[in-house]
Design an enzyme around this catalytic site. Structure first.
Site, PDB file in Angstrom:
ATOM      1  N   TRP A 169       0.818  -1.229   0.000  1.00 35.83           N
ATOM      2  CA  TRP A 169       0.000   0.000   0.000  1.00 35.83           C
ATOM      3  C   TRP A 169       0.842   1.265   0.000  1.00 35.83           C
ATOM      4  O   TRP A 169       0.438   2.266   0.606  1.00 35.83           O
ATOM      5  CB  TRP A 169      -0.909   0.081   1.230  1.00 35.83           C
ATOM      6  CG  TRP A 169      -1.698  -1.092   1.626  1.00 35.83           C
ATOM      7  CD1 TRP A 169      -1.583  -1.799   2.780  1.00 35.83           C
ATOM      8  CD2 TRP A 169      -2.808  -1.686   0.904  1.00 35.83           C
ATOM      9  NE1 TRP A 169      -2.521  -2.808   2.831  1.00 35.83           N
ATOM     10  CE2 TRP A 169      -3.290  -2.758   1.689  1.00 35.83           C
ATOM     11  CE3 TRP A 169      -3.414  -1.418  -0.316  1.00 35.83           C
ATOM     12  CZ2 TRP A 169      -4.341  -3.555   1.293  1.00 35.83           C
ATOM     13  CZ3 TRP A 169      -4.465  -2.215  -0.711  1.00 35.83           C
ATOM     14  CH2 TRP A 169      -4.922  -3.266   0.088  1.00 35.83           C
ATOM     15  N   ILE A 170       1.989   1.275  -0.642  1.00 37.75           N
ATOM     16  CA  ILE A 170       2.859   2.440  -0.470  1.00 37.75           C
ATOM     17  C   ILE A 170       2.575   3.532  -1.508  1.00 37.75           C
ATOM     18  O   ILE A 170       2.855   3.388  -2.697  1.00 37.75           O
ATOM     19  CB  ILE A 170       4.348   2.013  -0.461  1.00 37.75           C
ATOM     20  CG1 ILE A 170       4.557   0.903   0.590  1.00 37.75           C
ATOM     21  CG2 ILE A 170       5.269   3.206  -0.197  1.00 37.75           C
ATOM     22  CD1 ILE A 170       4.010   1.190   1.991  1.00 37.75           C
ATOM     23  N   GLU A 376      -3.548   6.232   7.056  1.00 35.67           N
ATOM     24  CA  GLU A 376      -2.982   6.959   8.211  1.00 35.67           C
ATOM     25  C   GLU A 376      -3.839   6.739   9.463  1.00 35.67           C
ATOM     26  O   GLU A 376      -4.040   7.646  10.266  1.00 35.67           O
ATOM     27  CB  GLU A 376      -2.774   8.441   7.876  1.00 35.67           C
ATOM     28  CG  GLU A 376      -1.774   8.592   6.728  1.00 35.67           C
ATOM     29  CD  GLU A 376      -1.079   9.917   6.660  1.00 35.67           C
ATOM     30  OE1 GLU A 376      -0.968  10.595   7.695  1.00 35.67           O
ATOM     31  OE2 GLU A 376      -0.611  10.264   5.564  1.00 35.67           O
TER      32      GLU A 376
HETATM   33  C1  LIG Z   1      -4.725   3.838  -1.107  1.00 35.20           C
HETATM   34  C2  LIG Z   1      -3.902   3.517   0.104  1.00 35.20           C
HETATM   35  C3  LIG Z   1      -2.719   4.185   0.315  1.00 35.20           C
HETATM   36  C4  LIG Z   1      -1.921   3.867   1.415  1.00 35.20           C
HETATM   37  N1  LIG Z   1      -0.706   4.487   1.572  1.00 35.20           N
HETATM   38  C5  LIG Z   1       0.138   4.039   2.557  1.00 35.20           C
HETATM   39  C6  LIG Z   1       1.479   4.536   2.624  1.00 35.20           C
HETATM   40  O1  LIG Z   1       1.904   5.389   1.835  1.00 35.20           O
HETATM   41  N2  LIG Z   1       2.303   4.017   3.562  1.00 35.20           N
HETATM   42  C7  LIG Z   1       1.903   3.064   4.441  1.00 35.20           C
HETATM   43  O2  LIG Z   1       2.703   2.654   5.267  1.00 35.20           O
HETATM   44  N3  LIG Z   1       0.636   2.588   4.415  1.00 35.20           N
HETATM   45  C8  LIG Z   1      -0.254   3.043   3.482  1.00 35.20           C
HETATM   46  N4  LIG Z   1      -1.542   2.549   3.425  1.00 35.20           N
HETATM   47  C9  LIG Z   1      -1.954   1.531   4.368  1.00 35.20           C
HETATM   48  C10 LIG Z   1      -3.009   2.014   5.367  1.00 35.20           C
HETATM   49  O3  LIG Z   1      -2.422   2.876   6.287  1.00 35.20           O
HETATM   50  C11 LIG Z   1      -3.673   0.780   5.990  1.00 35.20           C
HETATM   51  O4  LIG Z   1      -4.464   0.185   4.991  1.00 35.20           O
HETATM   52  C12 LIG Z   1      -4.508   1.139   7.199  1.00 35.20           C
HETATM   53  O5  LIG Z   1      -3.696   1.537   8.270  1.00 35.20           O
HETATM   54  C13 LIG Z   1      -5.405  -0.020   7.644  1.00 35.20           C
HETATM   55  O6  LIG Z   1      -4.680  -1.204   7.764  1.00 35.20           O
HETATM   56  P1  LIG Z   1      -5.237  -2.546   7.089  1.00 35.20           P
HETATM   57  O7  LIG Z   1      -5.553  -2.239   5.685  1.00 35.20           O
HETATM   58  O8  LIG Z   1      -4.278  -3.625   7.376  1.00 35.20           O
HETATM   59  O9  LIG Z   1      -6.612  -2.816   7.833  1.00 35.20           O
HETATM   60  P2  LIG Z   1      -6.786  -3.589   9.227  1.00 35.20           P
HETATM   61  O10 LIG Z   1      -5.832  -3.053  10.230  1.00 35.20           O
HETATM   62  O11 LIG Z   1      -6.803  -5.047   8.975  1.00 35.20           O
HETATM   63  O12 LIG Z   1      -8.250  -3.118   9.641  1.00 35.20           O
HETATM   64  C14 LIG Z   1      -9.445  -3.735   9.121  1.00 35.20           C
HETATM   65  C15 LIG Z   1     -10.624  -3.207   9.939  1.00 35.20           C
HETATM   66  O13 LIG Z   1     -10.478  -3.624  11.306  1.00 35.20           O
HETATM   67  C16 LIG Z   1     -10.556  -2.499  12.163  1.00 35.20           C
HETATM   68  N5  LIG Z   1      -9.667  -2.709  13.315  1.00 35.20           N
HETATM   69  C17 LIG Z   1      -8.402  -3.218  13.319  1.00 35.20           C
HETATM   70  N6  LIG Z   1      -7.925  -3.231  14.571  1.00 35.20           N
HETATM   71  C18 LIG Z   1      -8.878  -2.727  15.371  1.00 35.20           C
HETATM   72  C19 LIG Z   1      -8.991  -2.464  16.778  1.00 35.20           C
HETATM   73  N7  LIG Z   1      -7.970  -2.716  17.622  1.00 35.20           N
HETATM   74  N8  LIG Z   1     -10.134  -1.925  17.242  1.00 35.20           N
HETATM   75  C20 LIG Z   1     -11.149  -1.642  16.406  1.00 35.20           C
HETATM   76  N9  LIG Z   1     -11.111  -1.844  15.086  1.00 35.20           N
HETATM   77  C21 LIG Z   1     -10.003  -2.390  14.571  1.00 35.20           C
HETATM   78  C22 LIG Z   1     -10.097  -1.324  11.308  1.00 35.20           C
HETATM   79  O14 LIG Z   1     -10.594  -0.094  11.834  1.00 35.20           O
HETATM   80  C23 LIG Z   1     -10.701  -1.680   9.959  1.00 35.20           C
HETATM   81  O15 LIG Z   1     -12.046  -1.269   9.922  1.00 35.20           O
HETATM   82  C24 LIG Z   1      -2.363   2.885   2.347  1.00 35.20           C
HETATM   83  C25 LIG Z   1      -3.585   2.231   2.126  1.00 35.20           C
HETATM   84  C26 LIG Z   1      -4.344   2.516   1.010  1.00 35.20           C
HETATM   85  C27 LIG Z   1      -5.634   1.767   0.799  1.00 35.20           C
END
Ligand SMILES: Cc1cc2nc3c(=O)[nH]c(=O)nc-3n(C[C@H](O)[C@H](O)[C@H](O)COP(=O)(O)OP(=O)(O)OC[C@H]3O[C@@H](n4cnc5c(N)ncnc54)[C@H](O)[C@@H]3O)c2cc1C
Length: 394
Positions: A169-170, A376
């Site tokens: 996802w970078i 973020e």
């Molecule tokens: C277009 C895009 C650009 C991005 N750019 C970057 C980037 O430049 N650099 C980078 O490092 N990352 C980047 N990301 C990654 C982004 O920061 C993550 O997708 C985000 O932090 C969510 O992580 P995940 O996708 O693993 O979801 P998960 O962490 O698996 O979450 C899935 C669901 O579970 C919920 N959840 C998880 N844990 C808990 C909890 N403890 N309590 C309650 N609810 C919870 C979440 O709120 C969410 O609804 C990007 C993502 C996208 C889609």
């Protein structure tokens, strides 16, 4: 009413939305670029899911890629609030270019300004202000919200580290030359082993993987990074060994205000489109903005937008004033992402069938708005931060 600009500025407790002369001029120049150069390219960039290189070059030429960077490194040495204005203005026309500039300024440059050594600053900040795109690589397939569970490992090899792992996802990954990347150099210490590295695209063992095919912000590249025995010189450790967790928390705290700015930019673009369309579209022999039901919807949108903008501006101005801003930043991101989605969705409805097709801009604003609740820190993660700060620890 009728109070002059100077009188407003001189009054105590200056209103949040009143801009200084410098801020007004800066915003006007970004708007001119957004309207003149960016708007004609938006649909094509969205369709092809590719940033136009001419736009990227102009972002550098206009000084948008090093807004807070000190002058000695070729930056504009402006405030954080100025960067927020840039992200808002760009996102009003295209949120993909908004996030390009946002990541560069609020995450990558910010990390280097705060934790870079004099040599790192001289080398990397100068490039980032003039011609190199930066990316910020924390997330992995298995670690998003639980970012500190990252599996990328850095092994000390004397004068360099060998890094192995994959990032997912970078943002900016396809365009970037410089990556601030987090890896664990001491897994036994848990999150206290996480270390930030500055990695150049040309480093041996570093490659770009799959590019995501996204719902929104399609012209912003989102890619996988692959590190296979990637060699990183020791002098490219950013900040202290094992303090990467702190760097990531602190940069993301600020970055969230940038996402808030992206969201109010999207909301503004959608709202302005709806205002203009309802002024023109005729049904039942009158323009649809003459129906009170439509007027009230526009009024709701305007009120939501005003509230979101005040929250984003306040968080940014708190940060510039050196005051605590973490709770306000989380609230601003949470609220403005909801507002952007709500306003863009309502704009589609006000356009009727025309809102549902790509000949008009509002469906894109809606697609672009969705990311605000995810990256973020998801909305749940923002609520967790806010709850922690309002309830307090024992
Ligand atoms: C277009 C895009 C650009 C991005 N750019 C970057 C980037 O430049 N650099 C980078 O490092 N990352 C980047 N990301 C990654 C982004 O920061 C993550 O997708 C985000 O932090 C969510 O992580 P995940 O996708 O693993 O979801 P998960 O962490 O698996 O979450 C899935 C669901 O579970 C919920 N959840 C998880 N844990 C808990 C909890 N403890 N309590 C309650 N609810 C919870 C979440 O709120 C969410 O609804 C990007 C993502 C996208 C889609």
């Amino acid at each position: 009413m009728g109070q002059s600009q100077t009188a407003i500025e001189q009054s105590t407790g200056s209103p949040l939305t009143i801009l200084s002369e410098d801020e007004r001029m800066f915003r006007a120049s970004v708007r001119e670029f957004s309207e003149g150069e960016l708007r004609p390219r938006v649909a094509q960039m969205d369709e092809s899911a590719k940033l136009d290189p001419a736009i990227l070059k102009q972002c550098f030429d206009l000084g948008l890629m090093g807004i807070e960077t000190p002058e000695e490194y070729g930056g504009a040495a402006a405030t954080f609030f100025t960067a927020i204005l840039a992200v808002e203005e760009l996102s009003r026309v295209d949120a993909s270019v908004g996030v390009l500039v946002d990541v560069q300024n609020t995450l990558v440059n910010n990390a280097l300004v705060r934790w870079g050594t004099p040599d790192q600053k001289q080398n990397y900040l100068t490039k980032l202000a003039s011609n190199s795109v930066g990316a910020y690589a924390l997330s992995e397939a298995g670690s998003g919200s639980d970012a500190f569970a990252l599996q990328t490992r850095a092994v000390d090899k004397g004068d360099h580290y060998l890094i192995n792992g994959q990032k997912l996802w970078i943002t900016n990954g396809n365009e970037a030359d410089i990556f601030v990347l987090f890896a664990n150099a001491n897994p036994e210490a848990g999150y206290r082993g996480i270390t930030a590295f500055i990695i150049e695209k040309s480093s041996p063992g570093f490659s770009i993987g799959k590019k995501e095919n996204k719902l929104g912000i399609r012209a912003s590249s989102t890619v996988e990074l692959i590190l296979e025995d990637c060699q990183v010189p020791k002098e490219n450790v950013l900040g202290e060994l094992g303090k990467g967790y702190k760097i990531s928390i602190e940069t993301l705290n600020e970055g969230r205000i940038g996402i808030g700015a992206q969201m109010i930019g999207i909301a503004t673009g959608a709202f302005e489109s709806a205002l203009a369309y309802t002024r023109e579209r005729q049904q039942f022999g009158k323009t649809i903005n003459q129906f009170q039901a439509v007027q009230f919807q526009l009024a709701e949108m305007a009120t939501d937008l005003e509230a979101a903008r005040l929250m984003v501006y306040n968080a940014a101005r708190l940060k510039d004033a050196g005051l605590d801003f973490v709770k306000e930043a989380a609230m601003a991101k949470l609220f403005s992402s909801r507002v952007a989605e709500r306003i863009a969705s309502k704009a589609i409805e006000l356009f009727g069938g025309y809102g549902y097709v790509k000949d008009y801009p509002v469906e894109k604003y809606w697609r672009d708005s969705k990311i605000g609740a995810i990256y973020e820190g998801t909305s749940n993660m923002q609520l967790q931060t806010i709850a922690k700060l309002i309830i307090g620890g024992k």
